[in-house]
Each structure stands twice: as structure tokens, then as C-alpha cells.
Write a protein that holds these residues in place. Structure first.
Motif, PDB file in Angstrom:
ATOM      1  N   GLY A 104     -14.196   3.098 -56.686  1.00  0.00           N
ATOM      2  CA  GLY A 104     -14.775   4.341 -56.741  1.00  0.00           C
ATOM      3  C   GLY A 104     -14.574   5.657 -56.104  1.00  0.00           C
ATOM      4  N   VAL A 105     -15.571   6.682 -56.672  1.00  0.00           N
ATOM      5  CA  VAL A 105     -15.672   7.341 -56.542  1.00  0.00           C
ATOM      6  C   VAL A 105     -17.034   8.247 -55.498  1.00  0.00           C
ATOM      7  CG1 VAL A 105     -15.153   9.925 -56.353  1.00  0.00           C
ATOM      8  CG2 VAL A 105     -13.470   8.250 -57.222  1.00  0.00           C
ATOM      9  N   GLY A 106     -16.952   9.180 -54.776  1.00  0.00           N
ATOM     10  CA  GLY A 106     -18.806   9.193 -54.396  1.00  0.00           C
ATOM     11  C   GLY A 106     -18.899  10.173 -53.768  1.00  0.00           C
ATOM     12  N   VAL A 107     -19.700  10.785 -52.889  1.00  0.00           N
ATOM     13  CA  VAL A 107     -20.122  12.091 -52.634  1.00  0.00           C
ATOM     14  C   VAL A 107     -20.401  11.371 -50.732  1.00  0.00           C
ATOM     15  CG1 VAL A 107     -19.650  13.228 -54.145  1.00  0.00           C
ATOM     16  CG2 VAL A 107     -21.920  12.084 -53.232  1.00  0.00           C
ATOM     17  N   SER A 108     -19.924  12.286 -49.741  1.00  0.00           N
ATOM     18  CA  SER A 108     -20.679  12.271 -48.583  1.00  0.00           C
ATOM     19  C   SER A 108     -20.526  13.258 -48.019  1.00  0.00           C
ATOM     20  CB  SER A 108     -19.188  11.200 -47.700  1.00  0.00           C
ATOM     21  OG  SER A 108     -18.242  11.531 -47.657  1.00  0.00           O
ATOM     22  N   PHE A 109     -21.651  13.665 -46.699  1.00  0.00           N
ATOM     23  CA  PHE A 109     -21.422  14.349 -46.326  1.00  0.00           C
ATOM     24  C   PHE A 109     -21.692  14.045 -44.660  1.00  0.00           C
ATOM     25  CE2 PHE A 109     -25.241  17.118 -43.142  1.00  0.00           C
ATOM     26  CZ  PHE A 109     -24.929  18.258 -43.673  1.00  0.00           C
ATOM     27  N   LEU A 110     -21.334  15.135 -43.881  1.00  0.00           N
ATOM     28  CA  LEU A 110     -20.780  14.325 -42.266  1.00  0.00           C
ATOM     29  C   LEU A 110     -21.430  15.383 -41.796  1.00  0.00           C
ATOM     30  CD1 LEU A 110     -16.594  14.858 -42.763  1.00  0.00           C
ATOM     31  CD2 LEU A 110     -18.223  12.579 -43.221  1.00  0.00           C
ATOM     32  N   ASP A 111     -21.222  14.557 -40.428  1.00  0.00           N
ATOM     33  CA  ASP A 111     -22.889  14.713 -39.358  1.00  0.00           C
ATOM     34  C   ASP A 111     -21.851  16.012 -38.562  1.00  0.00           C
ATOM     35  OD1 ASP A 111     -24.489  15.902 -37.350  1.00  0.00           O
ATOM     36  OD2 ASP A 111     -23.354  14.365 -35.855  1.00  0.00           O
ATOM     37  N   LYS A 112     -20.443  16.097 -38.349  1.00  0.00           N
ATOM     38  CA  LYS A 112     -19.743  16.939 -37.918  1.00  0.00           C
ATOM     39  C   LYS A 112     -18.224  17.295 -38.613  1.00  0.00           C
ATOM     40  CE  LYS A 112     -20.611  15.248 -33.539  1.00  0.00           C
ATOM     41  NZ  LYS A 112     -20.375  14.629 -32.693  1.00  0.00           N
ATOM     42  N   LYS A 113     -17.749  18.500 -38.955  1.00  0.00           N
ATOM     43  CA  LYS A 113     -16.480  18.637 -39.862  1.00  0.00           C
ATOM     44  C   LYS A 113     -15.403  18.630 -39.029  1.00  0.00           C
ATOM     45  CE  LYS A 113     -16.606  23.682 -40.321  1.00  0.00           C
ATOM     46  NZ  LYS A 113     -16.381  24.571 -41.323  1.00  0.00           N
ATOM     47  N   ARG A 114     -15.411  18.417 -37.703  1.00  0.00           N
ATOM     48  CA  ARG A 114     -14.653  18.272 -36.632  1.00  0.00           C
ATOM     49  C   ARG A 114     -14.911  16.919 -36.118  1.00  0.00           C
ATOM     50  NH1 ARG A 114     -11.084  20.971 -35.903  1.00  0.00           N
ATOM     51  NH2 ARG A 114     -10.144  21.752 -33.404  1.00  0.00           N
ATOM     52  N   HIS A 150     -10.403   6.221 -48.405  1.00  0.00           N
ATOM     53  CA  HIS A 150     -10.487   8.005 -48.055  1.00  0.00           C
ATOM     54  C   HIS A 150     -11.087   8.662 -48.511  1.00  0.00           C
ATOM     55  CE1 HIS A 150      -7.443  11.734 -47.878  1.00  0.00           C
ATOM     56  NE2 HIS A 150      -8.136  11.732 -49.041  1.00  0.00           N
ATOM     57  N   TYR A 151     -11.727  10.128 -47.147  1.00  0.00           N
ATOM     58  CA  TYR A 151     -12.605  10.593 -47.195  1.00  0.00           C
ATOM     59  C   TYR A 151     -12.277  12.192 -46.698  1.00  0.00           C
ATOM     60  CZ  TYR A 151     -16.295   6.984 -45.999  1.00  0.00           C
ATOM     61  OH  TYR A 151     -17.255   6.836 -45.864  1.00  0.00           O
ATOM     62  N   SER A 152     -12.050  12.992 -48.055  1.00  0.00           N
ATOM     63  CA  SER A 152     -11.599  14.174 -47.798  1.00  0.00           C
ATOM     64  C   SER A 152     -12.318  14.965 -48.284  1.00  0.00           C
ATOM     65  CB  SER A 152      -9.484  14.334 -48.617  1.00  0.00           C
ATOM     66  OG  SER A 152      -9.724  14.174 -50.008  1.00  0.00           O
ATOM     67  N   ASN A 153     -12.444  16.532 -49.106  1.00  0.00           N
ATOM     68  CA  ASN A 153     -12.910  17.016 -49.930  1.00  0.00           C
ATOM     69  C   ASN A 153     -12.008  17.421 -51.115  1.00  0.00           C
ATOM     70  OD1 ASN A 153     -11.135  19.577 -48.858  1.00  0.00           O
ATOM     71  ND2 ASN A 153     -12.087  20.514 -46.842  1.00  0.00           N
ATOM     72  N   GLY A 154     -11.438  16.815 -51.384  1.00  0.00           N
ATOM     73  CA  GLY A 154     -10.702  16.948 -52.471  1.00  0.00           C
ATOM     74  C   GLY A 154      -9.463  18.147 -52.528  1.00  0.00           C
ATOM     75  N   GLY A 155      -9.568  18.741 -51.406  1.00  0.00           N
ATOM     76  CA  GLY A 155      -8.684  20.685 -51.281  1.00  0.00           C
ATOM     77  C   GLY A 155      -9.555  21.617 -52.115  1.00  0.00           C
ATOM     78  N   LEU A 156     -11.114  21.288 -52.159  1.00  0.00           N
ATOM     79  CA  LEU A 156     -12.215  22.659 -52.042  1.00  0.00           C
ATOM     80  C   LEU A 156     -11.900  23.916 -51.377  1.00  0.00           C
ATOM     81  CD1 LEU A 156     -15.023  20.554 -53.590  1.00  0.00           C
ATOM     82  CD2 LEU A 156     -13.260  21.549 -54.729  1.00  0.00           C
ATOM     83  N   GLU A 157     -11.743  23.383 -50.106  1.00  0.00           N
ATOM     84  CA  GLU A 157     -11.686  23.982 -48.600  1.00  0.00           C
ATOM     85  C   GLU A 157      -9.830  23.737 -47.879  1.00  0.00           C
ATOM     86  OE1 GLU A 157     -14.479  25.813 -46.113  1.00  0.00           O
ATOM     87  OE2 GLU A 157     -16.224  25.213 -47.813  1.00  0.00           O
ATOM     88  N   LYS A 158      -9.408  24.544 -46.882  1.00  0.00           N
ATOM     89  CA  LYS A 158      -8.730  24.437 -45.747  1.00  0.00           C
ATOM     90  C   LYS A 158      -9.438  24.172 -45.395  1.00  0.00           C
ATOM     91  CE  LYS A 158      -4.603  25.986 -49.220  1.00  0.00           C
ATOM     92  NZ  LYS A 158      -4.525  24.718 -49.479  1.00  0.00           N
ATOM     93  N   PRO A 159      -8.568  23.769 -43.630  1.00  0.00           N
ATOM     94  CA  PRO A 159      -7.849  22.257 -44.107  1.00  0.00           C
ATOM     95  C   PRO A 159      -7.820  21.088 -44.528  1.00  0.00           C
ATOM     96  CG  PRO A 159      -8.359  22.025 -41.696  1.00  0.00           C
ATOM     97  CD  PRO A 159      -9.253  23.254 -42.911  1.00  0.00           C
ATOM     98  N   ASN A 160      -7.487  20.431 -45.209  1.00  0.00           N
ATOM     99  CA  ASN A 160      -8.334  18.829 -45.870  1.00  0.00           C
ATOM    100  C   ASN A 160      -7.142  17.978 -44.964  1.00  0.00           C
ATOM    101  OD1 ASN A 160      -9.351  17.660 -48.472  1.00  0.00           O
ATOM    102  ND2 ASN A 160      -8.073  18.004 -49.283  1.00  0.00           N
ATOM    103  N   PRO A 161      -7.433  17.649 -44.018  1.00  0.00           N
ATOM    104  CA  PRO A 161      -6.769  16.283 -43.602  1.00  0.00           C
ATOM    105  C   PRO A 161      -7.075  14.691 -44.105  1.00  0.00           C
ATOM    106  CG  PRO A 161      -7.658  17.348 -41.687  1.00  0.00           C
ATOM    107  CD  PRO A 161      -7.952  18.371 -43.070  1.00  0.00           C
TER     108      PRO A 161
END
Length: 174
Positions: A104-114, A150-161
Motif C-alpha cells: 500500500g501507499v498512503g499519506v500521513s501527517f506528522l506532529d513534528k517534522k524534526r 517507509h515514510y518520506s515526502n517523496g522528494g517533494l521538498e528537501k531534505p527527504n531522509p
């Protein structure tokens, strides 16, 4: 492609005999990252003639993930809320129990980006998964799963570790 889209849209409006499910998961991430995940699956259906793989099951999942990192006295935490459509299909049996693959591929929202010493780039992340699920009874009311997330922003913004997790899950259908 048009046939696939139509099959998915039609399946969203057709009622199914499957019941709701809840799951509790334990997560192990990179380094000292651990977590727990609670999931609710209110919708299940079958999609027929899915390209390349035939008939598959589809469920929609809403989850809340609590991640922890570091020393318990000063740990860092993060909350992720996610929504994912997940495809599953039985491919064999093990000791008379059904074994399924899922992706599956979904979307998520994080409380903190750091989190965990990383700048994840955005509060919004994709939630990708690949896993195996073993039904524990013939009615498939209980199951256990082992998954890679795996969680990532898909390269939509940098950084994307990105963040990677191994997940052990117990699911109960009611």
C-alpha cells in the motif's frame, strides 16, 4: 487504466460481507526509534481483474502512530496520523493457515517534522508498506503481520531522509 479506475470506484460503493478490523502494532525503526501503532479498517472489498495480478482484496486503513527516540529520561516523540488503501492477496497456506502479501501507499501527517535527529522536510509524508499476513483461524478473524514501512515526502521538498520501520501487528475482525 480506465478499466482499473472504474473497478476501484465501483468497488468503493458496493457493500461487502467483511467486518471492521482493528490492529495494534509494535514498531522498530532505525537506531533507538520504537513505536506503537493503532489502526482501524472500516472498509473491505474485492477488486476483480486487477491488472497483472488478478483478483485482490482492498482495505482502507486509518492509523495513529506514536514514535519514540532516545533515552527514556529525555526521549523525543512524534505522532503520525495516516490513511492508506492497501491491496492484499492470498498466495499460499502455511500449516493450513492462509498467508497473504500486502502492499500500500498512503499519506500521513506528522506532529513534528524534526524527529530522531533528522529534518524530515515536511509534516506531510507518504506511508509505503510491504508485508506478509498470516490468518490465525479459518474464519480469518485474527491475524498477525510482519511489515516494512517507509515514510518520506517523496522528494517533494528537501531534505527527504525518510524513516524506515519493521512492524509486528495483531489484527482482530469484529
Amino acid at each position: 487504466m480506465k478499466k482499473l479506475i472504474m473497478a476501484l470506484v465501483v468497488s468503493l460503493f458496493v457493500s461487502t460481507a467483511m467486518a471492521d478490523e482493528v490492529a495494534i502494532d509494535l514498531l522498530k525503526g532505525e537506531g533507538d526509534v520504537t513505536g506503537v501503532r493503532l489502526a482501524y479498517r472500516p472498509y473491505h472489498t474485492t477488486v476483480t481483474d486487477f491488472p497483472l495480478i488478478g483478483d485482490v482484496n482492498l482495505y482502507l486503513e486509518l492509523s495513529a502512530n506514536k514514535w519514540r527516540y532516545g533515552d527514556p529520561a529525555e526521549y523525543d516523540d512524534n505522532l503520525a496520523i495516516a490513511f492508506s488503501p492497501v491491496l492484499t492477496r492470498q498466495f499460499t497456506t502455511v500449516y493450513g493457515k492462509a498467508l497473504f502479501w500486502e502492499l500500500g501507499v498512503g499519506v500521513s501527517f506528522l506532529d513534528k517534522k524534526r524527529f530522531a535527529g533528522k529534518d524530515l522536510g515536511t509534516y506531510y509524508q507518504f506511508e509505503d508498506r510491504l508485508g506478509l499476513t498470516l490468518a490465525l483461524d479459518p474464519a480469518k478473524k485474527r491475524s498477525i503481520s510482519l511489515r516494512y514501512f517507509h515514510y518520506s515526502n517523496g522528494g517533494l521538498e528537501k531534505p527527504n531522509p525518510g524513516m524506515d520501520f519493521i512492524n509486528l501487528s495483531y489484527t482482530w475482525r469484529f
